[in-house]
Design a protein around this motif. Sequence first.
Motif, PDB file in Angstrom:
ATOM      1  N   LEU A 228     -16.971  40.327  -2.919  1.00 31.39           N
ATOM      2  CA  LEU A 228     -17.950  40.464  -1.852  1.00 31.39           C
ATOM      3  C   LEU A 228     -17.266  41.038  -0.625  1.00 31.39           C
ATOM      4  CD1 LEU A 228     -19.874  37.060  -1.957  1.00 31.39           C
ATOM      5  CD2 LEU A 228     -20.464  39.230  -3.071  1.00 31.39           C
ATOM      6  N   ALA A 229     -18.047  41.797   0.155  1.00 32.58           N
ATOM      7  CA  ALA A 229     -17.582  42.251   1.467  1.00 32.58           C
ATOM      8  C   ALA A 229     -18.679  41.906   2.468  1.00 32.58           C
ATOM      9  CB  ALA A 229     -17.333  43.750   1.462  1.00 32.58           C
ATOM     10  N   ASN A 230     -18.315  41.114   3.475  1.00 34.39           N
ATOM     11  CA  ASN A 230     -19.280  40.786   4.513  1.00 34.39           C
ATOM     12  C   ASN A 230     -19.166  41.821   5.624  1.00 34.39           C
ATOM     13  OD1 ASN A 230     -20.373  38.346   3.370  1.00 34.39           O
ATOM     14  ND2 ASN A 230     -18.388  37.416   3.809  1.00 34.39           N
ATOM     15  N   GLY A 231     -20.309  42.370   6.034  1.00 33.64           N
ATOM     16  CA  GLY A 231     -20.302  43.442   7.028  1.00 33.64           C
ATOM     17  C   GLY A 231     -20.738  42.974   8.401  1.00 33.64           C
ATOM     18  N   THR A 232     -21.081  43.925   9.240  1.00 29.48           N
ATOM     19  CA  THR A 232     -21.515  43.624  10.606  1.00 29.48           C
ATOM     20  C   THR A 232     -22.867  42.910  10.576  1.00 29.48           C
ATOM     21  OG1 THR A 232     -22.402  45.860  10.591  1.00 29.48           O
ATOM     22  CG2 THR A 232     -20.318  45.538  11.716  1.00 29.48           C
ATOM     23  N   GLU A 233     -23.150  42.187  11.662  1.00 22.80           N
ATOM     24  CA  GLU A 233     -24.433  41.499  11.732  1.00 22.80           C
ATOM     25  C   GLU A 233     -25.497  42.445  12.274  1.00 22.80           C
ATOM     26  OE1 GLU A 233     -23.329  38.060  14.104  1.00 22.80           O
ATOM     27  OE2 GLU A 233     -23.463  36.830  12.297  1.00 22.80           O
ATOM     28  N   ILE A 234     -26.718  42.212  11.845  1.00 27.34           N
ATOM     29  CA  ILE A 234     -27.824  43.014  12.363  1.00 27.34           C
ATOM     30  C   ILE A 234     -28.870  42.079  12.958  1.00 27.34           C
ATOM     31  CG2 ILE A 234     -27.550  44.975  10.786  1.00 27.34           C
ATOM     32  CD1 ILE A 234     -29.823  43.709   9.100  1.00 27.34           C
ATOM     33  N   LYS A 235     -29.628  42.603  13.928  1.00 29.42           N
ATOM     34  CA  LYS A 235     -30.717  41.858  14.550  1.00 29.42           C
ATOM     35  C   LYS A 235     -31.992  42.203  13.796  1.00 29.42           C
ATOM     36  CE  LYS A 235     -30.887  39.176  18.305  1.00 29.42           C
ATOM     37  NZ  LYS A 235     -30.736  39.605  19.666  1.00 29.42           N
ATOM     38  N   PHE A 236     -32.711  41.178  13.346  1.00 31.01           N
ATOM     39  CA  PHE A 236     -33.957  41.449  12.634  1.00 31.01           C
ATOM     40  C   PHE A 236     -34.984  40.387  13.002  1.00 31.01           C
ATOM     41  CE2 PHE A 236     -36.732  41.102   8.860  1.00 31.01           C
ATOM     42  CZ  PHE A 236     -37.232  42.402   8.848  1.00 31.01           C
ATOM     43  N   MET A 237     -36.068  40.806  13.594  1.00 24.89           N
ATOM     44  CA  MET A 237     -37.143  39.899  13.996  1.00 24.89           C
ATOM     45  C   MET A 237     -36.612  38.685  14.769  1.00 24.89           C
ATOM     46  SD  MET A 237     -39.566  40.017  10.591  1.00 24.89           S
ATOM     47  CE  MET A 237     -40.511  38.579  11.115  1.00 24.89           C
ATOM     48  N   GLY A 238     -35.683  38.936  15.673  1.00 24.33           N
ATOM     49  CA  GLY A 238     -35.156  37.853  16.501  1.00 24.33           C
ATOM     50  C   GLY A 238     -34.038  37.060  15.855  1.00 24.33           C
ATOM     51  N   MET A 239     -33.778  37.313  14.583  1.00 24.96           N
ATOM     52  CA  MET A 239     -32.690  36.600  13.892  1.00 24.96           C
ATOM     53  C   MET A 239     -31.450  37.484  13.845  1.00 24.96           C
ATOM     54  SD  MET A 239     -34.652  34.912  10.594  1.00 24.96           S
ATOM     55  CE  MET A 239     -35.324  36.464  10.008  1.00 24.96           C
ATOM     56  N   LEU A 240     -30.287  36.819  13.833  1.00 27.74           N
ATOM     57  CA  LEU A 240     -29.036  37.527  13.643  1.00 27.74           C
ATOM     58  C   LEU A 240     -28.681  37.358  12.165  1.00 27.74           C
ATOM     59  CD1 LEU A 240     -27.224  38.994  15.630  1.00 27.74           C
ATOM     60  CD2 LEU A 240     -25.919  36.876  15.918  1.00 27.74           C
ATOM     61  N   LEU A 241     -28.631  38.470  11.448  1.00 26.39           N
ATOM     62  CA  LEU A 241     -28.405  38.378  10.006  1.00 26.39           C
ATOM     63  C   LEU A 241     -27.071  38.986   9.621  1.00 26.39           C
ATOM     64  CD1 LEU A 241     -31.887  39.501   8.578  1.00 26.39           C
ATOM     65  CD2 LEU A 241     -31.074  37.169   9.021  1.00 26.39           C
ATOM     66  N   GLY A 242     -26.321  38.291   8.809  1.00 26.36           N
ATOM     67  CA  GLY A 242     -25.118  38.867   8.240  1.00 26.36           C
ATOM     68  C   GLY A 242     -25.513  39.894   7.186  1.00 26.36           C
ATOM     69  N   THR A 243     -24.607  40.785   6.861  1.00 32.11           N
ATOM     70  CA  THR A 243     -24.859  41.739   5.767  1.00 32.11           C
ATOM     71  C   THR A 243     -23.755  41.564   4.727  1.00 32.11           C
ATOM     72  OG1 THR A 243     -23.615  43.452   6.943  1.00 32.11           O
ATOM     73  CG2 THR A 243     -26.004  43.425   7.250  1.00 32.11           C
ATOM     74  N   ARG A 244     -24.056  41.925   3.499  1.00 29.41           N
ATOM     75  CA  ARG A 244     -23.097  41.653   2.427  1.00 29.41           C
ATOM     76  C   ARG A 244     -23.225  42.712   1.337  1.00 29.41           C
ATOM     77  NH1 ARG A 244     -24.430  36.355   1.437  1.00 29.41           N
ATOM     78  NH2 ARG A 244     -22.773  35.690   2.826  1.00 29.41           N
ATOM     79  N   SER A 245     -22.096  43.168   0.888  1.00 37.25           N
ATOM     80  CA  SER A 245     -22.073  44.112  -0.225  1.00 37.25           C
ATOM     81  C   SER A 245     -21.376  43.440  -1.407  1.00 37.25           C
ATOM     82  CB  SER A 245     -21.312  45.372   0.186  1.00 37.25           C
ATOM     83  OG  SER A 245     -21.240  46.267  -0.893  1.00 37.25           O
ATOM     84  N   THR A 246     -21.822  43.775  -2.603  1.00 39.14           N
ATOM     85  CA  THR A 246     -21.157  43.276  -3.817  1.00 39.14           C
ATOM     86  C   THR A 246     -20.483  44.459  -4.492  1.00 39.14           C
ATOM     87  OG1 THR A 246     -22.916  41.646  -4.061  1.00 39.14           O
ATOM     88  CG2 THR A 246     -21.488  42.003  -5.970  1.00 39.14           C
ATOM     89  N   ILE A 247     -19.234  44.255  -4.849  1.00 36.22           N
ATOM     90  CA  ILE A 247     -18.437  45.333  -5.436  1.00 36.22           C
ATOM     91  C   ILE A 247     -17.978  44.916  -6.831  1.00 36.22           C
ATOM     92  CG2 ILE A 247     -16.252  46.602  -5.219  1.00 36.22           C
ATOM     93  CD1 ILE A 247     -17.542  45.457  -2.032  1.00 36.22           C
ATOM     94  N   VAL A 248     -18.249  45.767  -7.817  1.00 33.94           N
ATOM     95  CA  VAL A 248     -17.878  45.461  -9.202  1.00 33.94           C
ATOM     96  C   VAL A 248     -16.935  46.544  -9.707  1.00 33.94           C
ATOM     97  CG1 VAL A 248     -18.787  45.428 -11.576  1.00 33.94           C
ATOM     98  CG2 VAL A 248     -19.999  44.187  -9.766  1.00 33.94           C
ATOM     99  N   ARG A 249     -15.879  46.122 -10.417  1.00 36.09           N
ATOM    100  CA  ARG A 249     -15.042  47.105 -11.107  1.00 36.09           C
ATOM    101  C   ARG A 249     -15.515  47.175 -12.552  1.00 36.09           C
ATOM    102  NH1 ARG A 249      -8.998  46.295 -10.212  1.00 36.09           N
ATOM    103  NH2 ARG A 249      -9.424  44.381 -11.356  1.00 36.09           N
ATOM    104  N   LEU A 250     -15.945  48.355 -12.958  1.00 37.29           N
ATOM    105  CA  LEU A 250     -16.461  48.541 -14.314  1.00 37.29           C
ATOM    106  C   LEU A 250     -15.312  48.638 -15.311  1.00 37.29           C
ATOM    107  CD1 LEU A 250     -19.134  51.173 -13.254  1.00 37.29           C
ATOM    108  CD2 LEU A 250     -19.603  48.805 -13.944  1.00 37.29           C
ATOM    109  N   ASN A 251     -15.648  48.529 -16.585  1.00 35.80           N
ATOM    110  CA  ASN A 251     -14.612  48.529 -17.628  1.00 35.80           C
ATOM    111  C   ASN A 251     -13.751  49.795 -17.614  1.00 35.80           C
ATOM    112  OD1 ASN A 251     -15.418  46.027 -18.465  1.00 35.80           O
ATOM    113  ND2 ASN A 251     -16.697  46.779 -20.161  1.00 35.80           N
ATOM    114  N   ASP A 252     -14.346  50.915 -17.186  1.00 30.75           N
ATOM    115  CA  ASP A 252     -13.565  52.162 -17.161  1.00 30.75           C
ATOM    116  C   ASP A 252     -12.733  52.294 -15.886  1.00 30.75           C
ATOM    117  OD1 ASP A 252     -15.340  52.811 -15.162  1.00 30.75           O
ATOM    118  OD2 ASP A 252     -16.166  54.583 -16.147  1.00 30.75           O
ATOM    119  N   GLY A 253     -12.767  51.264 -15.040  1.00 28.60           N
ATOM    120  CA  GLY A 253     -11.959  51.276 -13.823  1.00 28.60           C
ATOM    121  C   GLY A 253     -12.703  51.766 -12.595  1.00 28.60           C
ATOM    122  N   GLY A 254     -13.873  52.376 -12.802  1.00 28.78           N
ATOM    123  CA  GLY A 254     -14.658  52.876 -11.667  1.00 28.78           C
ATOM    124  C   GLY A 254     -15.292  51.725 -10.897  1.00 28.78           C
ATOM    125  N   VAL A 255     -15.579  51.997  -9.628  1.00 30.01           N
ATOM    126  CA  VAL A 255     -16.132  50.952  -8.755  1.00 30.01           C
ATOM    127  C   VAL A 255     -17.612  51.208  -8.474  1.00 30.01           C
ATOM    128  CG1 VAL A 255     -16.048  50.038  -6.393  1.00 30.01           C
ATOM    129  CG2 VAL A 255     -13.927  50.363  -7.691  1.00 30.01           C
TER     130      VAL A 255
END
Length: 230
Positions: free
Chosen positions: A12-39
Amino acid sequence: MQLEPIGPNIWLANGTEIKFMGMLLGTRSTIVRLNDGGVWMHSPVSYNSELATEIENLGPIRYLVAPNIYHHFFLKEWQDRYPDAELIGPRDLPTKRPDLAFSALLDDLQYDPWSGEIDRVVFTGSRAFDEHVFFHRASRTAILTDLIANVRLDDQSTLGRLVAHIEGVAHPNGRTPFLYRLGMRDKAAGARAVAAILGWGATQAVISHGEWFREDATQELRKRFAWLPL
Ligand SMILES: [Fe+2]
């Protein structure tokens, strides 16, 4: 380190926070390494060179995946730096972002280069938007984006706390946002998608905003999708 390993070949990679409808939301990306080595990178967070280097150390970035029409803000900064990566998104995103070059649509089921490693289901039935949900088999991880949010209240303003409660996304009982549920015109379609998701038997489930589910994921998802006729 910005990458957090959460299982075999998944981070996981947690990113910058964003403002949405008055809430402060974290952002998150999921990163997978595939069997052939590609991301494979789900819902890229904002670009920074340290994160990019950490990802490059896993393998070449091959796929940038936008799971719904709202998670497109940081695609360009990644595509500009990794023009060889395939950009994949939902069917209405190329119209919304004509400046981005898409390689394929997630709605095209013939397009399945991650076959046997990452499964996917499209959640439909809401006027709000469709969302493509993924399952990384090796780590038994379901990967959701906005269908469920589970936002900690500690960091929120008074308005943010109020909105989180009204939307039904306050941690630890966060579920599908109220406005999304309100837009649901075909609950049976949503229920079919969730049945497929539950059928994966995920042990953990990542979401983009808020606390994700590190254990008992299938049970947690069933509970948080209980507004549907499952
Ligand atoms: Fe989102």
